[in-house]
Design an enzyme around this catalytic site. Structure first.
Site, mmCIF file in Angstrom:
data_model
loop_
_atom_site.group_PDB
_atom_site.id
_atom_site.type_symbol
_atom_site.label_atom_id
_atom_site.label_comp_id
_atom_site.label_asym_id
_atom_site.label_seq_id
_atom_site.Cartn_x
_atom_site.Cartn_y
_atom_site.Cartn_z
ATOM 1 N N ARG A 1 -0.450 -8.887 13.215
ATOM 2 C CA ARG A 1 -0.990 -7.806 12.372
ATOM 3 C C ARG A 1 -1.881 -8.376 11.264
ATOM 4 N NH1 ARG A 1 4.272 -5.083 10.559
ATOM 5 N NH2 ARG A 1 2.937 -3.848 9.190
ATOM 6 N N ARG B 1 11.596 -2.002 11.149
ATOM 7 C CA ARG B 1 10.509 -1.553 12.027
ATOM 8 C C ARG B 1 10.274 -2.589 13.119
ATOM 9 N NH1 ARG B 1 5.493 0.299 8.244
ATOM 10 N NH2 ARG B 1 4.348 -0.873 9.805
ATOM 11 N N ARG C 1 11.575 -6.158 4.995
ATOM 12 C CA ARG C 1 11.486 -4.714 4.747
ATOM 13 C C ARG C 1 12.530 -3.970 5.572
ATOM 14 N NH1 ARG C 1 5.879 -1.765 5.354
ATOM 15 N NH2 ARG C 1 5.900 -2.797 7.364
ATOM 16 N N ARG D 1 -9.446 1.715 8.687
ATOM 17 C CA ARG D 1 -9.095 0.324 8.981
ATOM 18 C C ARG D 1 -10.195 -0.387 9.755
ATOM 19 N NH1 ARG D 1 -3.298 0.818 8.930
ATOM 20 N NH2 ARG D 1 -2.209 -1.100 9.434
ATOM 21 N N LYS E 1 0.835 -1.213 0.000
ATOM 22 C CA LYS E 1 0.000 0.000 0.000
ATOM 23 C C LYS E 1 0.865 1.255 0.000
ATOM 24 C CE LYS E 1 -2.073 -0.966 3.872
ATOM 25 N NZ LYS E 1 -1.375 -2.227 4.196
HETATM 26 P P1 AP5 Z 1 4.905 -1.644 1.803
HETATM 27 O O1 AP5 Z 1 4.579 -0.803 0.625
HETATM 28 O O2 AP5 Z 1 5.721 -1.022 2.889
HETATM 29 O O3 AP5 Z 1 3.567 -2.345 2.372
HETATM 30 P P2 AP5 Z 1 2.312 -1.754 3.160
HETATM 31 O O4 AP5 Z 1 1.105 -2.424 2.605
HETATM 32 O O5 AP5 Z 1 2.346 -0.267 3.159
HETATM 33 O O6 AP5 Z 1 2.630 -2.360 4.577
HETATM 34 P P3 AP5 Z 1 2.604 -1.701 6.030
HETATM 35 O O7 AP5 Z 1 3.254 -2.733 6.918
HETATM 36 O O8 AP5 Z 1 3.235 -0.354 6.067
HETATM 37 O O9 AP5 Z 1 1.114 -1.626 6.282
HETATM 38 P P4 AP5 Z 1 0.439 -1.704 7.612
HETATM 39 O O10 AP5 Z 1 -0.925 -1.427 7.169
HETATM 40 O O11 AP5 Z 1 0.597 -2.906 8.434
HETATM 41 O O12 AP5 Z 1 1.244 -0.639 8.491
HETATM 42 P P5 AP5 Z 1 0.920 0.832 8.944
HETATM 43 O O13 AP5 Z 1 2.179 1.596 8.917
HETATM 44 O O14 AP5 Z 1 -0.271 1.365 8.226
HETATM 45 O O15 AP5 Z 1 5.645 -2.966 1.275
HETATM 46 C C1 AP5 Z 1 6.104 -3.972 2.178
HETATM 47 C C2 AP5 Z 1 7.451 -4.519 1.692
HETATM 48 O O16 AP5 Z 1 7.278 -5.204 0.449
HETATM 49 C C3 AP5 Z 1 8.526 -3.442 1.431
HETATM 50 O O17 AP5 Z 1 9.762 -3.954 1.816
HETATM 51 C C4 AP5 Z 1 8.454 -3.201 -0.095
HETATM 52 O O18 AP5 Z 1 9.695 -2.775 -0.627
HETATM 53 C C5 AP5 Z 1 8.050 -4.586 -0.597
HETATM 54 N N1 AP5 Z 1 7.181 -4.565 -1.774
HETATM 55 C C6 AP5 Z 1 6.155 -3.695 -2.029
HETATM 56 N N2 AP5 Z 1 5.550 -4.008 -3.195
HETATM 57 C C7 AP5 Z 1 6.193 -5.102 -3.681
HETATM 58 C C8 AP5 Z 1 6.039 -5.919 -4.853
HETATM 59 N N3 AP5 Z 1 5.075 -5.657 -5.757
HETATM 60 N N4 AP5 Z 1 6.885 -6.954 -5.010
HETATM 61 C C9 AP5 Z 1 7.851 -7.231 -4.109
HETATM 62 N N5 AP5 Z 1 8.059 -6.502 -2.994
HETATM 63 C C10 AP5 Z 1 7.235 -5.453 -2.773
HETATM 64 O O19 AP5 Z 1 0.434 0.605 10.450
HETATM 65 C C11 AP5 Z 1 1.333 0.274 11.502
HETATM 66 C C12 AP5 Z 1 0.580 0.279 12.819
HETATM 67 O O20 AP5 Z 1 0.068 1.612 13.099
HETATM 68 C C13 AP5 Z 1 -0.669 -0.609 12.917
HETATM 69 O O21 AP5 Z 1 -0.329 -1.951 13.246
HETATM 70 C C14 AP5 Z 1 -1.466 0.100 14.007
HETATM 71 O O22 AP5 Z 1 -0.964 -0.185 15.279
HETATM 72 C C15 AP5 Z 1 -1.207 1.572 13.717
HETATM 73 N N6 AP5 Z 1 -2.221 2.126 12.789
HETATM 74 C C16 AP5 Z 1 -1.971 2.658 11.547
HETATM 75 N N7 AP5 Z 1 -3.109 3.067 10.968
HETATM 76 C C17 AP5 Z 1 -4.112 2.810 11.860
HETATM 77 C C18 AP5 Z 1 -5.517 2.990 11.819
HETATM 78 N N8 AP5 Z 1 -6.119 3.518 10.748
HETATM 79 N N9 AP5 Z 1 -6.229 2.603 12.902
HETATM 80 C C19 AP5 Z 1 -5.643 2.088 13.982
HETATM 81 N N10 AP5 Z 1 -4.311 1.859 14.085
HETATM 82 C C20 AP5 Z 1 -3.546 2.220 13.023
#
Ligand code: AP5
Length: 217
Positions: A173, A162, A130, A90, A15
């Site tokens: 997660r 991270r 990552r 979410r 994402k």
């Molecule tokens: P990446 O693009 O980083 O993936 P992502 O989907 O953004 O994953 P996140 O882990 O950041 O999402 P998340 O939703 O768990 O975390 P968030 O920060 O929102 O890609 C992942 C890896 O794959 C990278 O290494 C990349 O290079 C690689 N990659 C990408 N595309 C690829 C491809 N096509 N092929 C191969 N490799 C690829 O949330 C973190 C925490 O914050 C949550 O757990 C929660 O505690 C809190 N939080 C955040 N938002 C909320 C909310 N709305 N409500 C409540 N708590 C929240």
């Protein structure tokens, strides 16, 4: 063309990677709830202290805290023409709150909700491999490595893992996503804005599919 986009998909689906590209393409801000929380954690703000324990366990930060934070961000003038939201909403309560906010602030609605689909076993590999830079640039040890090992291509800063990308937290997660966030797929499908994107292909190919969905929206 769609200008208010909500990226959907499990942790590690890509994402963030795609949201940055899409925001650049559209000329609108990329707003990542996870990035805002992490920034607050680094700066040791009250919001950061509240979010920390939830994030470490891979649980969701409570809705009221998260909704207030996003409301403040969406109210800023740079979001007037559009936004790519990543990580928010979410939960169904967050999705309802977003509808109300967009209506109240801009008399607008979500135009497109791309769902990036990736099999669960691939997610674990992506998250545990990552590496991130303090300014938010993201790499993968195998799939998207930096030019120089351990250093960011953009600013030369040292890359780190991270805390919530450790294997035990990653599995939680994914479970939290299945339980709390999956219902949003139906929510946006019923509004006719859901676009399913195959996220299990190279980054460029995912972007091409995403941009094509944007043209049709
Ligand atoms: P990446 O693009 O980083 O993936 P992502 O989907 O953004 O994953 P996140 O882990 O950041 O999402 P998340 O939703 O768990 O975390 P968030 O920060 O929102 O890609 C992942 C890896 O794959 C990278 O290494 C990349 O290079 C690689 N990659 C990408 N595309 C690829 C491809 N096509 N092929 C191969 N490799 C690829 O949330 C973190 C925490 O914050 C949550 O757990 C929660 O505690 C809190 N939080 C955040 N938002 C909320 C909310 N709305 N409500 C409540 N708590 C929240």
């Amino acid at each position: 063309m769609a200008k208010r986009v909500v990226m959907l998909g499990p942790p590690g689906a890509g994402k963030g990677t795609q949201a940055k590209r899409l925001a650049k393409h559209l000329g609108v801000p990329h707003v990542s709830s996870g990035d805002i929380f992490r920034e607050n954690l680094r700066e040791k703000t009250e919001l950061g202290r509240t979010a920390e324990a939830y994030m470490k366990r891979g649980e969701l930060v409570p809705d009221d805290v998260t909704i207030a934070m996003i409301r403040e961000r969406l109210s800023r003038p740079d979001c007037r023409e559009g936004v790519v939201l990543d990580g928010f909403p979410r939960t169904p309560a967050q999705a309802e709150a977003l509808d109300a906010m967009l209506q109240e602030l801009y008399q607008a609605r979500v135009d497109l909700a791309p769902l990036i689909e990736v099999p669960e076993e691939v997610l674990v590999e992506r998250l545990t491999g990552r590496r991130s830079c303090p300014n938010g640039h993201v790499y993968h040890l195998t799939f998207n490595p930096p030019k120089e090992a351990g250093k960011c291509d953009h600013d030369g800063l040292e890359l780190f893992q991270r805390e919530d990308d450790r294997p035990e937290t990653v599995l939680n997660r994914i479970q939290v996503y299945n339980r709390q966030t999956q219902p949003l797929i139906d929510f946006y499908d019923q509004r006719g804005v859901l676009a399913r994107i195959n996220g299990n292909q190279p980054i460029e190919a995912v972007s091409a599919e995403l941009f094509a969905a944007l043209e049709k929206a």
